[in-house]
Every structure is written in C-alpha cells, then in structure tokens.
Design a protein around this motif. Structure first.
Motif, PDB file in Angstrom:
ATOM      1  N   HIS A  32       0.839  -1.207   0.000  1.00 44.53           N
ATOM      2  CA  HIS A  32       0.000   0.000   0.000  1.00 44.53           C
ATOM      3  C   HIS A  32       0.874   1.258   0.000  1.00 44.53           C
ATOM      4  N   GLU A  33       0.333   2.320  -0.563  1.00 48.31           N
ATOM      5  CA  GLU A  33       1.079   3.579  -0.650  1.00 48.31           C
ATOM      6  C   GLU A  33       1.444   4.125   0.730  1.00 48.31           C
ATOM      7  N   SER A  34       0.638   3.822   1.728  1.00 47.96           N
ATOM      8  CA  SER A  34       0.941   4.307   3.085  1.00 47.96           C
ATOM      9  C   SER A  34       2.210   3.661   3.640  1.00 47.96           C
ATOM     10  N   ASN A  35       2.635   2.551   3.090  1.00 49.73           N
ATOM     11  CA  ASN A  35       3.858   1.878   3.528  1.00 49.73           C
ATOM     12  C   ASN A  35       5.056   2.225   2.653  1.00 49.73           C
ATOM     13  N   LEU A  36       4.856   3.098   1.686  1.00 53.22           N
ATOM     14  CA  LEU A  36       5.938   3.458   0.781  1.00 53.22           C
ATOM     15  C   LEU A  36       6.936   4.374   1.483  1.00 53.22           C
ATOM     16  N   LEU A  37       8.200   3.966   1.480  1.00 55.80           N
ATOM     17  CA  LEU A  37       9.261   4.764   2.095  1.00 55.80           C
ATOM     18  C   LEU A  37       9.950   5.673   1.089  1.00 55.80           C
ATOM     19  N   GLY A  38       9.902   5.311  -0.162  1.00 55.89           N
ATOM     20  CA  GLY A  38      10.544   6.132  -1.181  1.00 55.89           C
ATOM     21  C   GLY A  38      10.942   5.299  -2.378  1.00 55.89           C
ATOM     22  N   GLU A  39      11.488   5.995  -3.368  1.00 57.93           N
ATOM     23  CA  GLU A  39      11.951   5.344  -4.579  1.00 57.93           C
ATOM     24  C   GLU A  39      13.404   4.942  -4.405  1.00 57.93           C
ATOM     25  N   ALA A  40      13.761   3.843  -5.036  1.00 53.23           N
ATOM     26  CA  ALA A  40      15.145   3.388  -5.020  1.00 53.23           C
ATOM     27  C   ALA A  40      15.537   3.012  -6.440  1.00 53.23           C
ATOM     28  N   ASP A  41      16.795   2.716  -6.625  1.00 55.12           N
ATOM     29  CA  ASP A  41      17.282   2.376  -7.958  1.00 55.12           C
ATOM     30  C   ASP A  41      16.606   1.103  -8.448  1.00 55.12           C
ATOM     31  N   GLY A  42      15.798   1.240  -9.489  1.00 56.96           N
ATOM     32  CA  GLY A  42      15.150   0.080 -10.087  1.00 56.96           C
ATOM     33  C   GLY A  42      13.909  -0.398  -9.379  1.00 56.96           C
ATOM     34  N   GLY A  43      13.462   0.300  -8.319  1.00 58.21           N
ATOM     35  CA  GLY A  43      12.288  -0.174  -7.606  1.00 58.21           C
ATOM     36  C   GLY A  43      11.833   0.788  -6.532  1.00 58.21           C
ATOM     37  N   ARG A  44      10.965   0.291  -5.660  1.00 61.58           N
ATOM     38  CA  ARG A  44      10.404   1.112  -4.584  1.00 61.58           C
ATOM     39  C   ARG A  44      10.631   0.429  -3.243  1.00 61.58           C
ATOM     40  N   LEU A  45      10.755   1.249  -2.206  1.00 61.74           N
ATOM     41  CA  LEU A  45      10.999   0.751  -0.855  1.00 61.74           C
ATOM     42  C   LEU A  45       9.711   0.817  -0.044  1.00 61.74           C
ATOM     43  N   TYR A  46       9.397  -0.297   0.639  1.00 61.73           N
ATOM     44  CA  TYR A  46       8.183  -0.363   1.448  1.00 61.73           C
ATOM     45  C   TYR A  46       8.526  -0.759   2.882  1.00 61.73           C
ATOM     46  N   ARG A  47       7.812  -0.142   3.798  1.00 62.55           N
ATOM     47  CA  ARG A  47       7.921  -0.523   5.204  1.00 62.55           C
ATOM     48  C   ARG A  47       7.167  -1.828   5.402  1.00 62.55           C
ATOM     49  N   ALA A  48       7.808  -2.798   6.049  1.00 60.71           N
ATOM     50  CA  ALA A  48       7.193  -4.115   6.250  1.00 60.71           C
ATOM     51  C   ALA A  48       7.163  -4.449   7.733  1.00 60.71           C
ATOM     52  N   CYS A  49       6.012  -4.909   8.202  1.00 61.99           N
ATOM     53  CA  CYS A  49       5.848  -5.316   9.597  1.00 61.99           C
ATOM     54  C   CYS A  49       5.355  -6.763   9.607  1.00 61.99           C
ATOM     55  N   PHE A  50       6.244  -7.673   9.937  1.00 65.27           N
ATOM     56  CA  PHE A  50       5.885  -9.091   9.961  1.00 65.27           C
ATOM     57  C   PHE A  50       5.209  -9.472  11.271  1.00 65.27           C
ATOM     58  N   ASN A  51       5.688  -8.920  12.367  1.00 67.73           N
ATOM     59  CA  ASN A  51       5.058  -9.083  13.675  1.00 67.73           C
ATOM     60  C   ASN A  51       5.572  -7.969  14.581  1.00 67.73           C
ATOM     61  N   GLU A  52       5.277  -8.045  15.850  1.00 60.97           N
ATOM     62  CA  GLU A  52       5.652  -6.956  16.767  1.00 60.97           C
ATOM     63  C   GLU A  52       7.161  -6.779  16.873  1.00 60.97           C
ATOM     64  N   LYS A  53       7.903  -7.845  16.685  1.00 60.27           N
ATOM     65  CA  LYS A  53       9.351  -7.777  16.846  1.00 60.27           C
ATOM     66  C   LYS A  53      10.104  -7.670  15.533  1.00 60.27           C
ATOM     67  N   LEU A  54       9.459  -8.018  14.464  1.00 63.46           N
ATOM     68  CA  LEU A  54      10.163  -8.041  13.188  1.00 63.46           C
ATOM     69  C   LEU A  54       9.642  -6.971  12.241  1.00 63.46           C
ATOM     70  N   HIS A  55      10.494  -5.991  11.975  1.00 63.06           N
ATOM     71  CA  HIS A  55      10.217  -4.937  10.999  1.00 63.06           C
ATOM     72  C   HIS A  55      11.354  -4.934   9.986  1.00 63.06           C
ATOM     73  N   ALA A  56      11.036  -4.628   8.767  1.00 59.68           N
ATOM     74  CA  ALA A  56      12.044  -4.654   7.711  1.00 59.68           C
ATOM     75  C   ALA A  56      11.650  -3.697   6.596  1.00 59.68           C
ATOM     76  N   VAL A  57      12.526  -3.596   5.619  1.00 63.77           N
ATOM     77  CA  VAL A  57      12.273  -2.802   4.417  1.00 63.77           C
ATOM     78  C   VAL A  57      12.271  -3.755   3.225  1.00 63.77           C
TER      79      VAL A  57
END
Length: 453
Positions: A160-185
């Motif tokens: 979703h656009e609300s999770n978009l962190l920005g543009e990167a080379d060749g793609g887009r960066l998204y904020r990801a939340c797998f669970n309370e302890k695991l967050h990633a890009v």
C-alpha cells in the motif's frame, strides 16, 4: 525268357528305389543318423501305402499346424496390446499428476531458483515460514532467508502507498511489519527490462550476502514471484536521505549535527568498500536515494545493483546510467570507473546536505541545471556561501565547520579524478566535525555552535 527278362528290370528298379524312399520317410519324420549295414532284402520292403500312413501318424498335417500357430500369435498380440494400453494410460496419468504438482507448487519452484542462485555464489539461503526467529536470520553471517511472497504482501499491506518509504534504484521501498518484533524494508524491483531486474537482483544478493559493515545495509533475504524480484533489508524507519531532504518535510528533521553524522557514516561505508573489501568494490551509483536512515538517523549504503569491482573500466563494457548532471565526468565521457568516481558522488551528496537541493533541478521545461555547476563558483566565496546553505540549518551551524565541509566538497567534485582525495582522507577530515556521541571526535569543550552545548 521274355517274362524273366521283363521281371528282372522291374525287380531291380523296385529294390533300388526302396532305400531312397526310406531316407525320405525318415527325413520327414525326424532327423536321424542311420547306416546301411547289409543289403535290403525283398522281405524287408515296406509298402508305400504303409509308409504314407506312418508319415501321417508321426507328423501332423499342414492344416493343423497353421491353426495352432495363428492361435498363439493372436494371443500374444492381444497381450501386447493390453500391456501397451496399460503403460500408455499410466504415462498419461503420471503427466497429469506432474502438471497438477507443478501448477500448485510454482512458489516452491521460485524459492528453489532463489536458493540455487545464492548457493552458486557460496551463500546459505534458509526458507522462512510464518513462524520464525528474527535473531536467527540476522545473527548468521552469510546466511540469507527466502521469504514467501504472501508474507511480504501481508507485511506491507499489499504494498500500500501508506507503507511506501521512497523510490530506489530500479524499484520502490516499502515498510514491512511481519510481527511486533520483526520490521524490515522490502525493495520491489520492477524494472521495465526483465534482464535488468534479474541482473540487479543477482548482484545485490551477491554483494550484500557477503558484505557486513555497520554503514552498509544488511540484506536479510529475498523473494522471487513470477517476473518480480524482492529484496528484504534490515529495518530503516526514516527511509532514504532523498525522501528526508526532498520529501514533504524538506529536511526539517535533519539538523546540522545529523547531516554531518550522515556524511561520516556514508564515508565510513565507502572506505570499507574501497579499502577493506577484496576485491575492492566501486558502488557506481551512489546518491541520496541510495542512503537509508534508521530510527536514529544512522546512514547505510544500499542499492548495490550496479556495483562493480574496483579498477578502470572503459566505455565498451560499462553501461552509462543515472542523471547526467550527477555523474562523474570521466564516467559520462569515457565510461571510466574507479574509486574516485564514488568520491565524486560523495561530493554531490555533501552538496545536497549543505544546500538542501536536488543534484539536477529543472529550470525550464527544456533546461536542467546541475547542482555542481550552480554551487561550485559560490563554494569558495565565504561571503556568498552562508546565503546558499539550506535555510533549515542556516542559523544553527558553526561557520568554521561550514567552510571546512565546503572545502571537502570542492575537492571531491574536481573534474580530474587524480585531483580528488581518497575517501579515507575525506573521512578523517569530517570526523572532527561530528560530536563524539554521534560517532565523531568533536568534544563538547571544543568551540562549536551554541546548539551543541
């Protein structure tokens, strides 16, 4: 005399034919070895009718033999047809089951492809399910995880656009939340050319799977879904430097101290790539969108899709990429790439941190202006320099430090690569401008701007 003369030839002819007849009879009945030990007597002669009867009794008629042969042949043909039909049916059923298996397990096939890609480069790839230990992924150096696409989709809220962190080379960066302890890009590679996407994906997995440094982004894992490729990085809550400087906030969260800390972090990352990697690595595409920031604004270099080993590369084997105004002159004109090319890009990032402007800005619909071209005449003029600095930091910086940073930037963006300093020298010039608590060597007792005390 006449009767006797007639009977003798007849008797002689009769007795001379009997041995031949007996040989033929024995040959028709069965092969046998025999010898004539004595002359055949008239009393031993067997009538031809009897011989014929015995022959018929010992050897079945021709018609009976044909019936038996056809029956056996028909039975064998029937059995062969049954066996062949059974085998053919088995093959068809096996093919149907194989097609169903491949259709239902396409994701597993993609996962194996990703794992084979990593293993071919000496990397250890571990499959990840919904239940997994984040520490197990991050603590093992050289180990990458293969994420399920459905996990990435759920963690990014279907990208979703609300999770978009920005543009990167060749793609887009998204904020990801797998669970309370695991967050990633999650970086989603969506290049128009499938070959470019595949090449960038493989290069990033190759480099980041082996490089481990505090100022180089950590790659946790990857994912292959159809033609789309995904890279999962460690969490970087503040997105990219580009989004912070040129996004909606226009750099409000980036104070002078934070900007200098970011510059030192990037220089440390480049020094590691140039001086400590074997073979040395040229990033080749360093820019503000390649710098990711965590919750404490620690900067880490990312976007290794165009990285290459250090050394001179000529124009015939190097593809020119990037905005023209932000490229090193030797790279743009001759396609030459060395570690000094990365130093030039670092100088452009320094200018962005100082001015808060894009590397290339549009003046008119048909004309662009390079930040380097615009800023260079004013960087060495101390009367003009404070006026072109980003207004966000203009009133909170120490002018002495500003002049030092501007002098470093001027050296980095020299058109001639040999005039540019090594990144190690740049790092040592900037560390004294950053407070100790932010990773530098500046002590509180030293003269600094009032906001530092």
């Amino acid at each position: 005399m006449n009767v006797l003369g007639l009977s003798l030839p007849m008797w002689a002819a009769r007795t001379s034919l009997l041995p031949a007849i007996m040989i033929l009879v024995n040959a028709r009945a069965e092969p046998a070895v025999f010898s004539i030990s004595r002359p055949l007597l008239h009393s031993q002669v067997i009538p031809i009718s009897q011989v014929s009867a015995e022959m018929e009794a010992q050897s079945p008629g021709v018609g009976g033999a044909r019936v038996v042969h056809h029956q056996d042949l028909n039975s064998k043909i029937l059995i062969a047809l049954i066996v062949a039909s059974t085998i053919l049916a088995g093959i068809l059923v096996a093919l149907l089951l194989f097609w169903i298996y491949r259709h239902k397990n396409r994701k597993n096939t993609d996962k194996k492809r990703a794992m084979s890609t990593g293993l071919s480069r000496g990397l250890q790839l571990n499959p990840v399910t919904n239940k997994f230990d984040f520490s197990a992924v991050t603590d093992k150096k050289g180990s990458l995880a293969v994420f399920e696409y459905l996990m990435l989709e759920a963690a990014t809220n279907n990208f979703h656009e609300s999770n978009l962190l920005g543009e990167a080379d060749g793609g887009r960066l998204y904020r990801a939340c797998f669970n309370e302890k695991l967050h990633a890009v999650v970086k989603r590679l969506d290049a128009a050319d499938a070959q470019d996407t595949e090449r960038q994906f493989e290069v990033e997995v190759n480099w980041l799977g082996k490089i481990h440094h505090q100022n180089v982004i950590s790659l946790l894992g990857c994912c292959i879904h159809g033609e789309t490729r995904f890279l999962v990085y460690e969490t970087m809550q503040n997105g990219s430097l580009e989004s912070q400087l040129h996004g909606p906030t226009n750099g409000l969260a980036l104070t002078w101290q934070v900007r200098m800390k970011i510059a030192v972090d990037v220089a440390r990352g480049l020094e590691f790539l140039h001086e400590r990697c074997n073979p040395p690595v040229v990033h080749r595409n360093l820019k503000s969108s390649s710098i990711l920031l965590d919750a404490n604004f620690n900067a880490k270099i990312s976007d290794f899709g165009l990285a290459t080993t250090s050394g001179t590369h000529n124009k015939s084997n190097v593809e020119i990429v990037g905005a023209l105004g932000g490229l090193a002159p030797e790279y743009l004109l001759d396609g030459k790439l060395t570690d000094k090319s990365d130093v030039y890009y670092f100088g452009v990032i320094l200018l962005e941190l100082l001015m808060g402007r894009n590397p290339v800005e549009k003046i008119t619909t048909a004309q662009n202006q390079s930040l380097v071209t615009w800023a260079t005449p004013q960087l060495t003029d101390r009367s003009k320099l404070p006026n072109i600095v980003d207004p966000v930091i203009r009133d909170s910086m120490d002018l002495k430090h500003l002049y030092q940073v501007a002098a470093v930037a001027v050296l980095c963006i020299q058109p001639e690569p040999s005039y540019r300093p090594l990144i190690t020298d740049v790092l040592h010039s900037l560390i004294p401008l950053v407070p100790i608590e932010l990773g530098g060597s500046l002590r509180v007792s030293e003269p600094a701007n009032p906001s530092l005390t």
